[in-house]
Write a protein that holds these residues in place. Structure first.
Motif, mmCIF file in Angstrom:
data_model
loop_
_atom_site.group_PDB
_atom_site.id
_atom_site.type_symbol
_atom_site.label_atom_id
_atom_site.label_comp_id
_atom_site.label_asym_id
_atom_site.label_seq_id
_atom_site.Cartn_x
_atom_site.Cartn_y
_atom_site.Cartn_z
ATOM 1 N N ALA A 114 5.168 1.974 0.004
ATOM 2 C CA ALA A 114 5.922 2.649 -1.051
ATOM 3 C C ALA A 114 6.872 3.688 -0.451
ATOM 4 C CB ALA A 114 4.956 3.308 -2.034
ATOM 5 N N THR A 115 6.421 4.372 0.602
ATOM 6 C CA THR A 115 7.287 5.357 1.266
ATOM 7 C C THR A 115 8.473 4.659 1.934
ATOM 8 O OG1 THR A 115 5.321 6.674 1.677
ATOM 9 C CG2 THR A 115 7.275 7.302 2.890
ATOM 10 N N GLY A 171 0.816 -1.222 0.000
ATOM 11 C CA GLY A 171 0.000 0.000 0.000
ATOM 12 C C GLY A 171 0.844 1.264 0.000
ATOM 13 N N LYS A 172 0.214 2.331 0.556
ATOM 14 C CA LYS A 172 0.810 3.668 0.497
ATOM 15 C C LYS A 172 2.107 3.777 1.311
ATOM 16 C CE LYS A 172 -0.957 8.385 0.793
ATOM 17 N NZ LYS A 172 -0.526 8.864 2.124
ATOM 18 N N ILE A 173 2.020 3.393 2.589
ATOM 19 C CA ILE A 173 3.209 3.565 3.436
ATOM 20 C C ILE A 173 4.318 2.602 3.015
ATOM 21 C CG2 ILE A 173 2.553 2.006 5.326
ATOM 22 C CD1 ILE A 173 4.166 5.470 5.729
ATOM 23 N N ILE A 191 -10.971 7.742 2.989
ATOM 24 C CA ILE A 191 -10.176 6.529 2.750
ATOM 25 C C ILE A 191 -10.796 5.354 3.508
ATOM 26 C CG2 ILE A 191 -7.883 5.481 3.150
ATOM 27 C CD1 ILE A 191 -6.651 8.230 2.692
#
Ligand SMILES: NC(=O)c1ccc[n+]([C@@H]2O[C@H](COP(=O)([O-])OP(=O)(O)OC[C@H]3O[C@@H](n4cnc5c(N)ncnc54)[C@H](OP(=O)(O)O)[C@@H]3O)[C@@H](O)[C@H]2O)c1
Length: 324
Positions: free
Chosen positions: A13-14, A9-11, A159
């Motif tokens: 990728a970070t 997910g998003k984190i 979200i």
């Protein structure tokens, strides 16, 4: 330390961007596991990850993975952690560590009895800003400290992970843990009383929280968290001789000291960083090298104590997740 990320997910990728940016000889972005192989392959290609797995368990079977970074919704952490323990894999688990203190107590005891390293990825605890603030207070820069005011907000109410109770959504577990940790880091965990009020979404989770902490030694913290929109993200620590203002309590950018006349007397620079997530990884690396089962920056007991506070607030507000 070969890192395997659970959940693309998003984190995640970070974190991938962080590991790639660290260029640390001992920290390698080794694997990504998703519930979908296609998603894992895409993530691996975009983020330069060596291995991609189409299930979490497949990644855990790989003997070369040293540290699993759990980057799934709060509701999943409990079962994800248990699965990692089954495979004796060390873990860095995103905040909120679990949905409640009871789950945390169970998995932390299980990890310990299986000699498995585990720590909570509450990144602000591992950052240099923490010791900078501690030092400013310790040397009496603002005199005897007495109260804290801190807020954090983002426009994220639409979200899924935030508005769904089945994913352990709500502002408290997602955002509120930051002002809470900000206060506890500065004033300690000796909380005498926690009170608060919230505004709920139609789904029943909290979207906006006001929290008041009274500490046993007479200090006070007034905290605000919201997923309805941005806030200034400032944390103030007040003392008898002035106050400290921390810009962005979620990833400190500036620490300023003001005197009794509100004159800016000191600006403490924040060291250059990749994203800020590198510090928790470095702490895991150190722990794995020394054979420690927890990180000194966020001992297991403190993870449990924070969750006991969020449990108390949710009980007060009548918020229960469907799986509880
Ligand atoms: N430290 C920080 O600054 C920070 C910032 C943001 C978020 N977080 C934390 O990181 C965690 C993940 O947040 P995120 O924003 O990255 O969430 P996200 O974008 O929704 O990603 C979560 C991933 O978890 C996996 N997953 C497993 N079970 C799921 C389920 N039942 N429903 C939905 N997804 C599921 C999915 O990956 P696959 O489909 O690939 O399996 C999904 O992509 C949370 O604990 C959050 O609080 C921390």
């Amino acid at each position: 330390m070969k890192v395997g990320i659970m959940g693309a997910g998003k984190i995640a990728a970070t974190m991938a961007q962080t590991i790639n940016g660290m260029k640390h000889p001992e920290v390698e972005l080794y694997a990504i596991a998703s519930r979908s192989l296609e998603k894992a392959l895409d993530f691996a290609q975009k983020n330069n990850v060596t291995k991609a797995f189409g299930s979490y368990e497949e990644m855990l079977k790989d003997p070369d993975v040293d540290l699993i970074y759990i980057a799934t919704p709060h509701s999943e952490h409990y079962s994800n952690i248990k699965l990692c323990i089954q495979y004796k894999k060390a873990m860095l688990v995103e905040k909120a560590f679990t949905a409640n203190a009871c789950q945390a107590e169970e998995v932390l005891a299980l990890a310990r009895s299986n000699h498995v390293f585990i720590t909570e990825a509450i990144w602000t605890r591992y950052m240099p800003s923490r010791s900078i603030i501690d030092k400013l207070i310790e040397i009496g820069t603002i005199g005897k400290v007495h109260s804290i005011q801190a807020n954090l907000g983002y426009p994220i109410f639409q979200i899924d992970r935030i508005f769904k109770p089945e994913l352990a959504g709500g502002a408290l577990l997602d955002i509120g843990v930051y002002p809470l940790n900000f206060a506890l880091m500065a004033f300690g965990h000796e909380v005498a009383k926690i009170e608060g009020s919230c505004i709920k979404a139609d789904t029943g989770v909290d979207f906006m929280d006001n929290i008041a902490l009274t500490f046993k030694d007479g200090k006070f913290a007034s905290l605000h968290a919201t997923c309805m929109g941005p806030t200034d993200r400032i944390g103030f620590i007040y003392g008898e001789k002035g106050y400290i203002a921390v810009t962005n309590i979620n990833n400190p950018e500036k620490i300023e000291v003001f005197d009794t006349d509100h004159k800016l007397v000191r600006v403490v620079p924040i060291p250059q960083q990749v994203t800020g997530y590198e510090y928790e990884l470095l702490s895991c690396l150190e722990a794995l090298k020394t054979g420690a089962l927890e990180c000194k920056e966020m001992p297991h007991q403190k993870t449990i104590e924070v969750l006991k506070l969020t449990d108390t607030l949710r009980q007060l507000w009548g918020i229960h997740y469907p799986f509880e």
